[in-house]
Design a protein around this motif. Structure first.
Motif, PDB file in Angstrom:
ATOM      1  N   GLU A  40       0.850  -1.189   0.000  1.00 42.23           N
ATOM      2  CA  GLU A  40       0.000   0.000   0.000  1.00 42.23           C
ATOM      3  C   GLU A  40       0.888   1.242   0.000  1.00 42.23           C
ATOM      4  N   GLU A  41       0.624   2.136  -0.896  1.00 47.24           N
ATOM      5  CA  GLU A  41       1.334   3.410  -0.939  1.00 47.24           C
ATOM      6  C   GLU A  41       0.968   4.260   0.261  1.00 47.24           C
ATOM      7  N   TYR A  42       1.869   5.034   0.700  1.00 48.94           N
ATOM      8  CA  TYR A  42       1.616   5.925   1.830  1.00 48.94           C
ATOM      9  C   TYR A  42       0.626   7.001   1.442  1.00 48.94           C
ATOM     10  N   ASN A  43      -0.379   7.142   2.275  1.00 45.70           N
ATOM     11  CA  ASN A  43      -1.385   8.170   2.031  1.00 45.70           C
ATOM     12  C   ASN A  43      -1.594   8.938   3.318  1.00 45.70           C
ATOM     13  N   PRO A  44      -1.095  10.123   3.417  1.00 38.45           N
ATOM     14  CA  PRO A  44      -1.222  10.894   4.683  1.00 38.45           C
ATOM     15  C   PRO A  44      -2.661  11.252   5.021  1.00 38.45           C
ATOM     16  N   ASP A  45      -3.539  11.238   4.001  1.00 43.26           N
ATOM     17  CA  ASP A  45      -4.930  11.593   4.279  1.00 43.26           C
ATOM     18  C   ASP A  45      -5.731  10.418   4.838  1.00 43.26           C
ATOM     19  N   LEU A  46      -5.164   9.195   4.748  1.00 48.34           N
ATOM     20  CA  LEU A  46      -5.893   8.007   5.201  1.00 48.34           C
ATOM     21  C   LEU A  46      -5.746   7.848   6.710  1.00 48.34           C
ATOM     22  N   ALA A  47      -6.867   7.854   7.415  1.00 46.10           N
ATOM     23  CA  ALA A  47      -6.834   7.727   8.880  1.00 46.10           C
ATOM     24  C   ALA A  47      -6.372   6.323   9.259  1.00 46.10           C
ATOM     25  N   HIS A  48      -5.784   6.245  10.443  1.00 51.58           N
ATOM     26  CA  HIS A  48      -5.287   4.940  10.917  1.00 51.58           C
ATOM     27  C   HIS A  48      -6.469   4.012  11.190  1.00 51.58           C
ATOM     28  N   ASN A  49      -6.415   2.819  10.594  1.00 55.01           N
ATOM     29  CA  ASN A  49      -7.504   1.834  10.708  1.00 55.01           C
ATOM     30  C   ASN A  49      -7.118   0.728  11.674  1.00 55.01           C
ATOM     31  N   ILE A  50      -8.039   0.359  12.542  1.00 50.95           N
ATOM     32  CA  ILE A  50      -7.848  -0.795  13.416  1.00 50.95           C
ATOM     33  C   ILE A  50      -8.838  -1.861  12.962  1.00 50.95           C
ATOM     34  N   THR A  51      -8.314  -3.007  12.593  1.00 55.34           N
ATOM     35  CA  THR A  51      -9.182  -4.037  12.018  1.00 55.34           C
ATOM     36  C   THR A  51      -9.969  -4.799  13.067  1.00 55.34           C
TER      37      THR A  51
END
Length: 439
Positions: A302-313
């Protein structure tokens, strides 16, 4: 000597014949016995009805208990449904035995009770009308003959006594002839005494024969009247015996479940649900729900995306005691389409997974509050439970126990199936709720 005499003949020869005076009382007693037998039959039916009721209740209790155990246990799929079929069979058979109890009481018992009421009529002074009528009928029929019999017995006794006197007089006369001390005058008196005894014996004989002749003439009429009353008693007894046979057939019909079509259907349905169980279908379901056929979100670049919030599965739930409980929801959501209801297997520890964060720091919630470890407390209220299976705690915040151990349940299970409890040594911790039962 005009007649022979045997001393043994003077003793009355007693027989047990119906025709003897008073022996009709056994026939009269049979009427009272019939009434008592009706009471015995009702008691017999009542006791059997109690047995059927108790058995029906035991089947229901057994079915209820094992439904809960199977539902909470690890069995799953079509075999679980087949196992549950035994509980359904018990419930249906319980209904049949309850119906059997109702038929015994409402039909058979009441039938005997009503027949007894119609057949036996109590009198104000005690006893039954039917018994009194039979007693009076026999007494009336036997009275004339009994009177003649009494006269005959008196004549017979007189005749035998006369024979005895004649025999004694003859003996004395014979002895007198051979003794020189006996005078001619005495000899004459002994001879006259013998003649008189012979005359008395002959008269007694004639009287005895006359009494016997009169009794013989009276006997046919006596037998006819006695048989007439006896036939009436026989008819009454025939009705009782026929009714008893009818009741026994009714009871047999109510007890014979083999002749009940619904009873056969119960076991044909049970056989169908058992034979319909598919081991391959169950194995396939388990593989899709808990095995290699489960969906997996395999790692990918996965490419780094600073806009993507940290997801907890993994979703987490913080209990009131500060212990972190988690649940993997992805597999359950995918399996929802395969099985509409929650299976008993999903309630076992296989589904009680918790997050790696909790495993690495199980007491983090307590440390943040500055408190001591809450899993070693000795107070608190709760409900006593008993372990159904052995359980070895996998984490520090889990309890370990053996089947049969008792502990205290402090809180109800959460949505992941974990309960908070306390061992008797004071240790607090979590355990799967389906591993215990209430005491």
């Amino acid at each position: 000597m005009s007649g022979s005499y045997d001393e043994a003949a003077c003793q009355e020869e007693t027989t047990d014949s119906f025709w003897e005076v008073g022996n009709y009382k056994r026939t009269v007693k049979r009427i009272d016995d019939g009434n008592r037998l009706c009471n015995d039959m009702m008691n017999c039916i009542q006791e059997r009805a109690k047995i059927e009721k108790a058995y029906a209740q035991q089947l229901i209790e057994w079915s209820k208990r094992w439904r809960q155990l199977i539902d909470r246990g690890p069995q799953y799929g079509t075999v679980e449904r087949a196992w549950m079929g035994l509980m359904t069979e018990a419930e249906k058979v319980s209904e049949l035995h309850q119906d059997m109890k109702n038929n015994l009481i409402n039909h058979d018992y009441e039938k005997v009770k009503n027949w007894q009421k119609d057949a036996y009529h109590k009198q104000m002074m005690g006893g039954f009308k039917e018994t009194k009528e039979a007693e009076e009928g026999f007494r009336k029929a036997q009275k004339p003959w009994a009177k003649k019999l009494k006269e005959l017995e008196a004549a017979k006794k007189s005749f035998h006594m006369a024979c005895k006197e004649e025999k004694l007089a003859s003996f004395r006369e014979a002895n007198g002839k051979g003794e020189a001390s006996v005078t001619a005058d005495q000899q004459k008196k002994l001879h006259e005494k013998l003649d008189k005894c012979k005359q008395d014996s002959q008269k007694a004989r004639e009287k005895y024969e006359k009494a016997l002749d009169e009794l013989s003439k009276c006997t046919p009429h006596y037998m006819e009247n006695m048989e007439q009353v006896f036939d009436q008693c026989q008819q009454f007894e025939e009705r009782r015996l026929s009714f008893l046979k009818e009741v026994l057939l009714d009871i047999k019909h109510h007890l014979n479940l083999a002749g009940d079509q619904s009873y056969a259907v119960v076991y044909s349905e049970l056989e169908h649900i058992i034979t319909s169980a598919s081991t391959q279908e169950d194995l396939k379901w388990f593989s899709s729900t808990h095995g290699p056929r489960m969906y997996m979100n395999w790692p990918k670049f996965e490419e780094y995306n600073p806009d993507l919030a940290h997801n907890i599965t993994k979703k987490s739930k913080k209990g009131s005691d500060g212990v972190m409980l988690t649940n993997v929801t992805a597999a359950a959501e995918l399996a929802q389409g395969d099985r509409g209801r929650v299976n008993s297997y999903e309630k076992t520890p296989a589904s009680t997974e918790r997050s790696d964060e909790d495993q690495s720091n199980p007491n983090s919630g307590n440390d943040s509050n500055g408190g001591s470890n809450p899993f070693f407390e000795t107070s608190g209220k709760g409900v006593r439970v008993r372990a159904l299976y052995d359980y070895d705690g996998q984490e520090q915040d889990e309890l370990s126990f053996r089947a049969g151990d008792e502990l205290t349940k402090l809180e109800d299970e959460d949505e992941q199936g974990w309960c908070k409890g306390r061992l008797d040594n004071g240790q607090l911790g979590l355990y799967p709720f389906n591993y215990v039962e209430l005491i």
